[in-house]
Design an enzyme around this catalytic site. Structure first.
Site, short mmCIF file in Angstrom:
data_model
loop_
_atom_site.label_atom_id
_atom_site.label_comp_id
_atom_site.label_asym_id
_atom_site.label_seq_id
_atom_site.Cartn_x
_atom_site.Cartn_y
_atom_site.Cartn_z
N GLU A 87 38.80 44.20 33.12
CA GLU A 87 38.70 45.34 34.01
C GLU A 87 37.25 45.71 34.25
O GLU A 87 36.94 46.75 34.78
CB GLU A 87 39.48 46.54 33.46
CG GLU A 87 38.97 47.06 32.13
CD GLU A 87 39.45 48.48 31.84
OE1 GLU A 87 40.33 48.60 31.00
OE2 GLU A 87 38.95 49.43 32.47
N CYS B 10 43.41 47.72 30.64
CA CYS B 10 43.39 46.92 29.41
C CYS B 10 44.56 45.95 29.32
O CYS B 10 44.70 45.24 28.33
CB CYS B 10 43.42 47.84 28.20
SG CYS B 10 42.14 49.09 28.26
N THR C 119 33.94 55.90 22.26
CA THR C 119 35.13 55.03 22.33
C THR C 119 34.86 53.75 23.11
O THR C 119 35.78 53.12 23.63
CB THR C 119 36.33 55.78 22.96
OG1 THR C 119 36.01 56.12 24.31
CG2 THR C 119 36.67 57.03 22.19
N SER D 282 45.90 60.51 29.04
CA SER D 282 45.99 59.09 28.73
C SER D 282 46.71 58.87 27.41
O SER D 282 47.52 57.96 27.27
CB SER D 282 44.59 58.47 28.69
OG SER D 282 44.68 57.06 28.75
N HIS E 266 47.40 47.92 21.20
CA HIS E 266 46.14 48.11 21.93
C HIS E 266 45.44 49.30 21.30
O HIS E 266 46.04 50.35 21.13
CB HIS E 266 46.41 48.36 23.40
CG HIS E 266 45.20 48.84 24.13
ND1 HIS E 266 44.03 48.10 24.20
CD2 HIS E 266 44.93 50.00 24.79
CE1 HIS E 266 43.12 48.76 24.87
NE2 HIS E 266 43.64 49.92 25.23
N LYS F 153 42.66 56.12 15.61
CA LYS F 153 43.55 57.26 15.41
C LYS F 153 44.81 57.13 16.26
O LYS F 153 45.92 57.49 15.83
CB LYS F 153 42.81 58.56 15.76
CG LYS F 153 43.57 59.82 15.38
CD LYS F 153 43.57 60.00 13.87
CE LYS F 153 44.35 61.24 13.45
NZ LYS F 153 44.30 61.40 11.98
N LYS G 166 48.81 57.18 15.22
CA LYS G 166 49.82 58.02 15.86
C LYS G 166 50.95 57.18 16.43
O LYS G 166 52.12 57.57 16.41
CB LYS G 166 49.18 58.84 17.00
CG LYS G 166 48.26 59.95 16.54
CD LYS G 166 47.69 60.69 17.74
CE LYS G 166 46.60 61.67 17.29
NZ LYS G 166 45.99 62.40 18.41
N ASN H 28 36.67 49.85 21.36
CA ASN H 28 37.63 49.46 22.40
C ASN H 28 37.10 48.23 23.15
O ASN H 28 36.01 48.25 23.68
CB ASN H 28 37.87 50.61 23.38
CG ASN H 28 39.09 50.36 24.26
OD1 ASN H 28 39.70 49.28 24.21
ND2 ASN H 28 39.45 51.36 25.05
N SER I 205 45.96 51.55 31.30
CA SER I 205 46.09 52.80 32.05
C SER I 205 46.41 52.52 33.50
O SER I 205 46.11 51.46 34.03
CB SER I 205 44.78 53.59 31.96
OG SER I 205 44.60 54.07 30.65
#
EC number: 2.3.3.10
Lengths: 476, 476
Positions: free
Chosen positions: B87, B121, B163, B213, B251, B256, B260, B330, B363
């Site tokens: 991307e 991504c 990030t 996001s 991904h 964090k 989650k 990332n 995204s």
């Protein structure tokens, strides 16, 4: 063919959308102060479509996808894969495919694989191959694939400007297709070159080396044809020549290059197996038989003679594919498939059992020659129904011709709009047909809003099919 | 499995390249005046790789492709398809794949299908699926596929900057693979949202709505997991729960979110079939069992409790995948496959017969959950050889840590370089390993020149494999 494979995977249905706004090449010649015939004969182009501020590659693809689903009565839940080919970048990360998901989300179908494929005008072919491979793969779930090619070709003021165009094509993919890919005959040629590219990110216009691009195109064509013929010979046990293809369809930046390309195939046939040609044809080409490859790409004389020799074959095998490209211009990823659509539209009743050879080219460069076989199809996926739904003459006739002044003014406006935010469009949809999507605004966060021109304000517009009355709203 | 299909198509070999230049998250916290632990605990990140002016997505992918071919002794002529997921847009028309063709042109192999796949991504996953489908299709010619994921993630100054990250991964694709795709278990969710996108074409930085996001990611995860479990149940005749996957690889924009996400799967298992969980775990999650979906995405309390319940499983099933993402940041399209590489590197000797569940998110949005099965492989395509070639600890150890000041200065320079022409780089390759490609200049026509750092100036560098001594030059 191995056991267990799906048979005859290919194109079940097609539809095309192009903007109703266009400019005549003859008028452009005048306006640009070009010599008479420079665009109409030199490029071989008649007319050029372009997007006004109301349309873009997203709106055009929304329009054509919904149109295809409605006209062939395909429930959006039956689509399992959706791939987009495009080189017109509106967002560098978010794919055009995700905008199209709006249509499918309304039917709670978010289980639709596929993203955008990118390399210049070749992205549509990559998307088609990916979709066909999916149907042939172990992951296929029995639903249809959908391939969308959508592009707006615009150039800075100067010699390349008359080679623009705009359109979006949608193709439904599945087994037992009336237009099936002959997957074993495929010649591919890929390389690293700077013939046409878009490194100036803030501008919609490409950087083009026209002469280099034409040579790259013809070299790639030669290489692909050689590989295609080699595979044909391996499998069929006989040499391929143009007599083995009923139609030859080329990516068409402008028609003159298509003429040159077909002549190049005839010259290849001559070099490879002179007996394929008539005596007089052979004699005409004989003086060029010892040229190096490089010399042959540069020789105007060869170009002229080869085109003369090819002319009668061109009229039969190529001409029927040139309807849309001559009338619309370069459609980038959609160009090759608009040419295929032109053949189907012009010749549908005579195509059964025939073979169409296709040449896809994308600068940079990527290229493939492949072939399709034409079959009886079952309604609605028959060649005659596809031709009827394409309805090209009607669509071309109902366009609105802009003056070159208005065309230039539109492109000037679009230069400011490209990559911009926080503006609204005029929303004047008077030139658009009912069912056409159009851009209404781009907000301060660059989010784009589209609406669909209602069918109620158009007397005589087609009745919406059953699925579309369920829940599709007019705001996107 | 239908007769005639190729068995166990998937990943035969992997290699990864990431820039040797990085910045510590703890130092960044200090420099940014952020509260202690904001990046290291709040985001869960340790370190971040970034490209200097010498490297970009093209140079990184040249480096990793040549490295894979050399280390696994693959002749470039054996590659029949090459697909790139990215991307990071350097050119809007010319694909990264065409730059990589330089490697193959040197061996007269221009017959290499495939282009670039684009959606945030997710492009690497699209490329992987396309390549696997090709091997399973009737067009496969028996050669290898090659998938390249390459990205440079950079953000404007502000909360998203820590990030970032950068890397390129190459994966060789074919049948009888040690890492094969279980093609029937696949859950996909696609939709139209504006959570992260790149509409400002002149800038390398995205527009991000971080909170949206994250919610989109978790909603897509739920939807994919539901579909994945449904297909598993249909085929295997039993409910899927996290106990059916040995590892779960996500991904990873920041660690964090991976924590989650895994907790969310545990919560899904609880909602779907509470008996899957221990009594105490059930009791802890019981208070959240009647929440609506929307409430559950917003509830901090649920997030906390679910992570506590998931913790022991996380340590076993997720932790081994987090090595590279925590150390590099990332990597966009490469992130998921860097996580997979981390598992293979950490656990290779114990993986035989095991299942890894993968969640790919891009995204915009596009997302798929799928699974791979691990097998014995034949040298050089064995898990232990892949682990050995990945050589992650060594690669991580030999990096050069930049101060936050130098990192910020580098990004400032890159802002000016993005989309620019007519400049030369410093060509100071002292920080690069031998064999690394780097940018030397961009000329007045935006044409990019790359060179390869020679191996002669590096004592102890690997001996070049036989094919590479044939004709590869140092100038690209």
């Amino acid at each position: 063919m191995e056991p267990g494979r799906r048979m005859d995977v290919g194109i079940l249905a097609m539809d095309i959308y192009f903007p109703p706004t266009c400019v005549q090449q003859e008028a452009l010649e005048d306006y640009d102060g070009a010599s008479k015939g420079k665009y109409t004969v030199g490029l071989g182009q008649d007319c050029m479509a372009f997007c006004t501020e109301l349309e873009d590659v997203i709106s055009m693809s929304l329009t054509v996808v919904l149109s295809l689903l409605e006209k062939y009565q395909i429930d959006p839940r039956q689509i399992g894969r959706l791939e987009v080919g495009s080189e017109t970048v509106i967002d560098k990360s978010k794919s055009i495919k995700t905008w199209l998901m709006q249509i499918f989300e309304e039917y709670d179908n978010t289980d639709v694989e596929g993203v955008d494929s990118t390399n210049a005008c070749y992205g549509g072919t990559a998307a088609l191959f990916n979709c066909v491979n999916w149907v042939e793969s172990s992951t296929w779930d029995g639903r249809y694939g959908l391939v969308v090619c959508t592009d707006s070709a615009v150039y800075a003021e100067g010699p390349a400007r008359p080679t623009g165009g705009a359109a979006a094509i949608a193709m439904l993919i599945g087994p037992n297709a009336p237009i099936s890919l002959e997957s074993k005959f495929r010649g591919t040629h890929m390389a690293h070159v700077y013939d046409f590219y878009k490194p100036n990110l803030a501008s919609e216009y490409p950087v083009v080396d026209g002469k280099l691009s034409q040579t790259c195109y013809l070299m790639a064509l030669d290489s692909c044809y050689k590989r295609f013929c080699g595979k044909f010979e391996n499998i069929e046990g006989k040499q391929f020549s143009i007599s083995d293809g009923n139609y030859f369809v080329f990516h068409s930046p402008y028609n003159k290059l298509v003429q040159k390309s077909f002549a190049r195939l005839v010259f290849n046939d001559f070099l490879c197996c002179p007996s394929n040609l008539q005596k007089e044809e052979r004699e005409n080409l004989e003086p060029f038989s010892n040229m190096t490859g490089e010399e042959s790409y540069q020789s105007r004389e060869l170009e002229k003679v080869a085109q003369q020799v090819a002319k009668p074959y061109y009229n039969v095998k190529v001409q029927p594919s040139t309807l849309l490209p001559k009338q619309i211009g370069n459609m980038y990823t959609a160009s090759l498939y608009a040419s295929l659509a032109s053949v189907v539209y012009n010749k549908h009743s005579t195509l059964m059992g025939q073979r169409i050879v296709m040449f896809s080219y994308g600068s940079g460069l990527t290229s493939t020659m492949f072939s399709v076989k034409l079959h009886d199809g079952q309604h609605p996926f028959s060649l005659s129904n596809i031709s009827c739904i394409l309805n090209l003459s009607e669509k071309l006739k109902s366009r609105h011709v802009f003056s070159p002044e208005n065309f230039a003014k539109t492109l000037k406006l679009m230069e400011h709009r490209y990559g911009a935010k926080d503006f609204e469009t005029s929303k004047d949809t008077s030139l658009l047909s009912p069912g056409t999507f159009y851009l209404t605004k781009v907000d301060s966060m660059y989010r784009r809003c589209y609406a669909k021109k209602g069918s109620e304000d158009a007397p005589g517009s087609k009745k919406m099919s059953s699925f579309s009355s369920m829940s599709l709203t007019n705001a996107y």
